[in-house]
Write an enzyme that holds these catalytic residues in place. Structure first.
Site, PDB file in Angstrom:
ATOM      1  N   GLU A 153      20.349  11.549   0.507  1.00  0.00           N
ATOM      2  CA  GLU A 153      20.198  10.998   1.842  1.00  0.00           C
ATOM      3  C   GLU A 153      19.102   9.935   1.841  1.00  0.00           C
ATOM      4  O   GLU A 153      18.052  10.131   1.234  1.00  0.00           O
ATOM      5  CB  GLU A 153      19.815  12.168   2.751  1.00  0.00           C
ATOM      6  CG  GLU A 153      19.391  11.819   4.129  1.00  0.00           C
ATOM      7  CD  GLU A 153      18.877  13.075   4.855  1.00  0.00           C
ATOM      8  OE1 GLU A 153      18.589  14.101   4.198  1.00  0.00           O
ATOM      9  OE2 GLU A 153      18.771  13.003   6.082  1.00  0.00           O
ATOM     10  N   ASP A 198       3.681  16.682  -8.742  1.00  0.00           N
ATOM     11  CA  ASP A 198       3.208  15.296  -8.551  1.00  0.00           C
ATOM     12  C   ASP A 198       3.080  15.034  -7.055  1.00  0.00           C
ATOM     13  O   ASP A 198       3.436  13.974  -6.551  1.00  0.00           O
ATOM     14  CB  ASP A 198       4.178  14.302  -9.206  1.00  0.00           C
ATOM     15  CG  ASP A 198       3.599  12.875  -9.306  1.00  0.00           C
ATOM     16  OD1 ASP A 198       2.366  12.715  -9.180  1.00  0.00           O
ATOM     17  OD2 ASP A 198       4.378  11.929  -9.487  1.00  0.00           O
ATOM     18  N   ASN A 203       4.257  10.438  -2.701  1.00  0.00           N
ATOM     19  CA  ASN A 203       5.561  11.070  -2.874  1.00  0.00           C
ATOM     20  C   ASN A 203       5.954  11.878  -1.641  1.00  0.00           C
ATOM     21  O   ASN A 203       6.713  12.841  -1.726  1.00  0.00           O
ATOM     22  CB  ASN A 203       5.581  11.935  -4.137  1.00  0.00           C
ATOM     23  CG  ASN A 203       5.755  11.072  -5.386  1.00  0.00           C
ATOM     24  OD1 ASN A 203       6.361   9.997  -5.325  1.00  0.00           O
ATOM     25  ND2 ASN A 203       5.219  11.537  -6.504  1.00  0.00           N
ATOM     26  N   ASP A 215      10.776  12.689  -4.927  1.00  0.00           N
ATOM     27  CA  ASP A 215      10.343  12.457  -6.311  1.00  0.00           C
ATOM     28  C   ASP A 215      10.048  13.758  -7.065  1.00  0.00           C
ATOM     29  O   ASP A 215       8.910  14.049  -7.409  1.00  0.00           O
ATOM     30  CB  ASP A 215       9.108  11.547  -6.288  1.00  0.00           C
ATOM     31  CG  ASP A 215       8.935  10.789  -7.599  1.00  0.00           C
ATOM     32  OD1 ASP A 215       9.814  10.910  -8.471  1.00  0.00           O
ATOM     33  OD2 ASP A 215       7.916  10.102  -7.745  1.00  0.00           O
TER      34      ASP A 215
HETATM   35  N1  LIG Z   1      15.678   9.232  -0.174  1.00  0.00           N
HETATM   36  C1  LIG Z   1      14.881   8.195   0.050  1.00  0.00           C
HETATM   37  N2  LIG Z   1      14.871   7.582   1.255  1.00  0.00           N
HETATM   38  C2  LIG Z   1      14.061   6.523   1.485  1.00  0.00           C
HETATM   39  N3  LIG Z   1      13.231   5.983   0.577  1.00  0.00           N
HETATM   40  C3  LIG Z   1      13.193   6.553  -0.644  1.00  0.00           C
HETATM   41  C4  LIG Z   1      14.010   7.673  -0.973  1.00  0.00           C
HETATM   42  N4  LIG Z   1      13.761   8.013  -2.259  1.00  0.00           N
HETATM   43  C5  LIG Z   1      12.843   7.141  -2.705  1.00  0.00           C
HETATM   44  N5  LIG Z   1      12.482   6.262  -1.759  1.00  0.00           N
HETATM   45  C6  LIG Z   1      11.509   5.155  -1.893  1.00  0.00           C
HETATM   46  O1  LIG Z   1      11.473   4.735  -3.239  1.00  0.00           O
HETATM   47  C7  LIG Z   1      10.167   4.937  -3.791  1.00  0.00           C
HETATM   48  C8  LIG Z   1      10.278   5.411  -5.237  1.00  0.00           C
HETATM   49  O2  LIG Z   1      10.930   6.647  -5.306  1.00  0.00           O
HETATM   50  P1  LIG Z   1      10.397   7.817  -6.237  1.00  0.00           P
HETATM   51  O3  LIG Z   1       8.988   8.128  -5.892  1.00  0.00           O
HETATM   52  O4  LIG Z   1      11.384   8.920  -6.176  1.00  0.00           O
HETATM   53  O5  LIG Z   1      10.540   7.120  -7.662  1.00  0.00           O
HETATM   54  P2  LIG Z   1       9.461   6.836  -8.813  1.00  0.00           P
HETATM   55  O6  LIG Z   1      10.218   6.372  -9.985  1.00  0.00           O
HETATM   56  O7  LIG Z   1       8.568   7.986  -8.968  1.00  0.00           O
HETATM   57  O8  LIG Z   1       8.686   5.641  -8.229  1.00  0.00           O
HETATM   58  P3  LIG Z   1       7.103   5.497  -8.196  1.00  0.00           P
HETATM   59  O9  LIG Z   1       6.726   5.159  -9.584  1.00  0.00           O
HETATM   60  O10 LIG Z   1       6.935   4.376  -7.206  1.00  0.00           O
HETATM   61  O11 LIG Z   1       6.548   6.808  -7.730  1.00  0.00           O
HETATM   62  C9  LIG Z   1       9.522   5.949  -2.881  1.00  0.00           C
HETATM   63  O12 LIG Z   1       8.136   5.826  -2.863  1.00  0.00           O
HETATM   64  C10 LIG Z   1      10.119   5.618  -1.533  1.00  0.00           C
HETATM   65  O13 LIG Z   1       9.417   4.539  -0.947  1.00  0.00           O
HETATM   66 MG   LIG Z   2       7.153   8.407  -6.755  1.00  0.00          MG
END
Ligand SMILES: Nc1ncnc2c1ncn2[C@@H]1O[C@H](COP(=O)(O)OP(=O)(O)OP(=O)(O)O)[C@@H](O)[C@H]1O
Ligand SMILES: [Mg+2]
Length: 266
Positions: A153, A198, A203, A215
Site C-alpha cells: 500500500e 532499524d 523509518n 522498511d
Molecule cells: N509504502 C510507502 N508509502 C509511501 N512512501 C513510502 C512507502 N515505502 C517507502 N516509502 C518512502 O520511500 C523511502 C524509502 O523507503 P525504505 O525506507 O523502505 O527504503 P530504504 O532502502 O531503506 O531507503 P533509505 O535508505 O532511504 O532508508 C521512505 O523513507 C519513504 O519516504
Molecule cells: Mg529506510
C-alpha cells in the site's frame, strides 16, 4: 481524468480489518515514476486500476541488482548505484543451507554471497511485512511479492507521499499521540516475536494523524537471533530519545522492560 475525480472515495482506511483489497479482480498496472531512491532499493509509484473497484496507488520497493551488467540498471528503471548492508547480525535468523550461510557470512568478499543476499533481502522484507501486518502493526498493507522486491500500500495520496516522521512538523498533541502509537506498534511487533532493528524517525511515516512503520528487511526474531534483545533496546532508545528531545515524556527503560516481559511470555 475520470478516475482522478473518484479516487478519493476509494481510498481505504490506513489500517484495520475493514481494509478490503480487491483480490481476484482484473487490473492493469500503470507506472507513475520513482518515488524515492534509497541505499539498496528504489521505491516506484504504481497505479493499479481495478476493473470495478477503481484505482489504488501502490509503492513498489525494488532491490537493485548487486552486479549489474552494462546498462542493466537503466534498462530496469533504476537510477543510481547500490550500497549493500553487510551486517551479519541481522542475518542470524535466516533459514539457509550451509553453503549459503557461509557465503552470506563471508559478506563483501564473495560475489555469490552478495547475489544471494540481494535475492534474500526482498524475501525477508516481504515475510516481515506480512507478519507485522497480521500482528496488527500499523504497516503498509502487503500486496504481493515481485521479481526483485515487493508491492505494498502506498501511504499518501494523489498529491503527496506521507512525510517521514523526522520531516513532519507535529504539534505537541500530535507528538504525544505519535509516541502513544509508537508504543502500540512496538507492543504488536514484540507480541509477533519480531524486532524491527532499524526503528527511527526515518523509518516511520506520519499520515492523517497515523504513525506507520516501514522498511522491515532487517527485522529479526527473538527465537532465532541472539542479538534481538539488544536490537530491541536500541530501537526503543532511538525513538525514545527522538521523542524525548521534542518534549514528550518518555521512559525508555520502562517501555523496554515491558516489551522484554512480553517477549518472554511469548
Ligand atoms: N509504502 C510507502 N508509502 C509511501 N512512501 C513510502 C512507502 N515505502 C517507502 N516509502 C518512502 O520511500 C523511502 C524509502 O523507503 P525504505 O525506507 O523502505 O527504503 P530504504 O532502502 O531503506 O531507503 P533509505 O535508505 O532511504 O532508508 C521512505 O523513507 C519513504 O519516504
Ligand atoms: Mg529506510
Amino acid at each position: 481524468m475520470f478516475w482522478e475525480r473518484f479516487f478519493v472515495s476509494f481510498t481505504k482506511p490506513l489500517r484495520g480489518p475493514s481494509m478490503a483489497w480487491p483480490d481476484g479482480e482484473p487490473y492493469e498496472d500503470h507506472p507513475r515514476g520513482t518515488l524515492k531512491s534509497g541505499k539498496e532499493a528504489e521505491i516506484f509509484l504504481l497505479e493499479r486500476r481495478f476493473a470495478t473497484s477503481g484505482p489504488r496507488l501502490l509503492a513498489h520497493k525494488r532491490y537493485r541488482p548487486r552486479y549489474p551488467g552494462k546498462d542493466e540498471l537503466r534498462e530496469k528503471g533504476f537510477s543510481n548505484s547500490t550500497l549493500y548492508r553487510g551486517d551479519a547480525k541481522y542475518k542470524a535468523g535466516w533459514n539457509l543451507r550451509s553453503r549459503d550461510r557461509r557465503a552470506i557470512e563471508a559478506g563483501n568478499r564473495s560475489r555469490y554471497g552478495h547475489e544471494l543476499a540481494a535475492q534474500l533481502w526482498p524475501m525477508q522484507e516481504w515475510e516481515m511485512l506480512r507478519r507485522a501486518w497480521e500482528a496488527g502493526v500499523a504497516v503498509p498493507y502487503p500486496v504481493e511479492r515481485s521479481e526483485d522486491g515487493l508491492m505494498m500500500e502506498f501511504i499518501g495520496d494523489e498529491e503527496q507521499a506521507a512525510p517521514k516522521l523526522a520531516q513532519a512538523r507535529l504539534s505537541a498533541d500530535e507528538l504525544a499521540s505519535a509516541w502513544e502509537q509508537m508504543g502500540e506498534a512496538l507492543r504488536a511487533l514484540t507480541s509477533a516475536g519480531l524486532v524491527h532493528a532499524d526503528m527511527s524517525a526515518y523509518n516511520l511515516l506520519w499520515w492523517k494523524a497515523r504513525l506507520v512503520v516501514i522498511d522491515l528487511p532487517q527485522a529479526v526474531e527473538f527465537t532465532t537471533n541472539t542479538d534481538a534483545f539488544d536490537l530491541l533496546h536500541r530501537d526503543v532508545a532511538n525513538v525514545g530519545e527522538w521523542f524525548g528531545r521534542r518534549g514528550v515524556e518518555v521512559d525508555v527503560e520502562a517501555l523496554y522492560a515491558e516489551l522484554v516481559t512480553m517477549a518472554w511470555l511469548g
